[in-house]
Design a protein around this motif. Structure first.
Motif, short mmCIF file in Angstrom:
data_model
loop_
_atom_site.label_atom_id
_atom_site.label_comp_id
_atom_site.label_asym_id
_atom_site.label_seq_id
_atom_site.Cartn_x
_atom_site.Cartn_y
_atom_site.Cartn_z
N SER A 124 10.46 22.95 28.56
CA SER A 124 9.65 23.11 29.76
C SER A 124 9.60 24.58 30.16
N ILE A 125 8.42 25.04 30.57
CA ILE A 125 8.26 26.43 30.98
C ILE A 125 7.47 26.51 32.28
N PHE A 126 7.45 27.71 32.88
CA PHE A 126 6.51 27.99 33.96
C PHE A 126 5.78 29.28 33.63
N ILE A 127 4.60 29.45 34.22
CA ILE A 127 3.84 30.68 34.07
C ILE A 127 3.54 31.23 35.46
N ILE A 170 17.28 30.25 41.81
CA ILE A 170 17.07 31.70 41.78
C ILE A 170 16.34 32.07 40.49
N ILE A 171 15.36 32.95 40.59
CA ILE A 171 14.65 33.47 39.42
C ILE A 171 15.07 34.92 39.20
N LEU A 172 15.48 35.24 37.97
CA LEU A 172 15.82 36.60 37.59
C LEU A 172 14.89 37.09 36.49
N GLN A 219 12.91 34.46 44.11
CA GLN A 219 12.85 35.36 42.97
C GLN A 219 13.41 36.72 43.38
N LEU A 220 14.40 37.21 42.63
CA LEU A 220 15.04 38.49 42.95
C LEU A 220 14.42 39.57 42.07
N ARG A 247 28.71 33.70 32.33
CA ARG A 247 29.64 33.48 33.44
C ARG A 247 29.43 32.08 34.05
N GLY A 248 28.34 31.43 33.66
CA GLY A 248 28.06 30.09 34.16
C GLY A 248 27.16 30.06 35.37
N MET A 249 26.55 31.18 35.73
CA MET A 249 25.65 31.22 36.88
C MET A 249 24.36 30.48 36.56
N ASP A 250 23.81 29.81 37.56
CA ASP A 250 22.62 28.99 37.37
C ASP A 250 21.40 29.73 37.91
N PHE A 251 20.40 29.96 37.05
CA PHE A 251 19.20 30.66 37.48
C PHE A 251 18.07 30.37 36.51
N ASP A 252 16.85 30.60 36.96
CA ASP A 252 15.68 30.53 36.09
C ASP A 252 15.39 31.93 35.56
#
Length: 255
Positions: free
Chosen positions: A209-212, A135-137, A102-103, A153-158
């Motif tokens: 689907s989610i996360f907390i 990666i989490i943003l 996570q950033l 841009r096509g970047m993959d992140f949560d």
């Protein structure tokens, strides 16, 4: 809505390693979030040594991708500037126990002041060097233009929603997911006592689907509490089960 991952953040070197491992075994849909910065998890710190031991034990137990490293201060600055911090790189080499990174940058604060947003191409290259780690943003308000730019841009992140950015403030309303094809999560004031009602709010706007993620309300006397974390997880699971049962009954009635 399906609650896929429950993140219990704030665990650290004050917590017993055996208790941590047993917790992950007992609750397979949980993830620990560990705050990492040069000051708290640099070489020679108690947290770095504790993390090395935790990850090594998880590796031996074949428990994979259940620890998220939350990069703060100099670590997140270094990552966004094109270099995975040496300490983080060494931890990732231990095995498969680290999952997400996570950033925790917030545009307009500290290094990422207004007008000095992370260079998106540089960040994209750094992310590719750790491509096996999602990666989490943070989709806090100041970051939103950057988040949209990265997505298109096509970047993959949560994506993590927390406008209070770690201050533990509960929003009046939970936001709908930004994108239909990305894993998105919610933080901000979540606790064992309110997780059921907050999941109900989230369920009104999120269908996939989610996360907390909870941290501040999982502390007892200033430290991460396994008892509070367990209550948080159990209440979240119970709420999810109740909502699922309600939906199934509604589906039966409409058939």
């Amino acid at each position: 809505m399906f609650l896929k991952t429950i993140v219990c953040s704030g665990i650290n070197e004050k917590n017993d390693l055996t208790d941590a491992i047993e917790f992950l075994k007992k609750y397979p849909n949980t993830e620990f979030g560990v705050q990492c910065s040069p000051r708290k998890a640099g070489y020679g710190t108690a947290r770095f040594d504790w993390l090395k031991e935790l990850l090594s034990k998880l590796e031996r137990e074949k428990i994979e991708s259940r620890v998220a490293l939350h990069l703060n201060e100099g670590f997140v600055v270094s990552f966004c500037d094109g270099k995975v911090p040496n300490e983080i790189s060494d931890l990732l080499k231990i095995g498969k126990s680290v999952g997400r990174l996570q950033l925790n940058f917030k545009i307009g604060r500290e290094h990422f002041a207004s007008g000095t947003v992370p260079h998106i191409r540089t960040l994209e290259k750094t992310m590719k060097t750790v491509a096996q780690h999602p990666i989490i943003l943070s989709a806090s308000k100041p970051n939103l233009p950057f988040i949209y730019k990265a997505y298109y841009r096509g970047m993959d992140f949560d994506v993590l929603f927390d406008d209070s950015f770690g201050e533990g403030i509960i929003p009046d309303m939970r936001k709908a997911p930004l994108f239909d094809d990305m894993f998105q999560g919610y933080a901000g004031g979540l606790s064992p006592e309110n997780v059921a009602s907050e999941l109900h709010k989230i369920g009104k706007v999120a269908k996939g689907s989610i996360f907390i993620d909870a941290e501040g309300k999982l502390k007892q006397d200033g430290s991460f509490s396994f008892a509070k974390a367990e209550q948080f997880v159990q209440n979240a699971i119970a709420s999810q089960n109740i909502q699922s049962a309600i939906l199934k009954n509604m589906e039966k009635r409409t058939k």
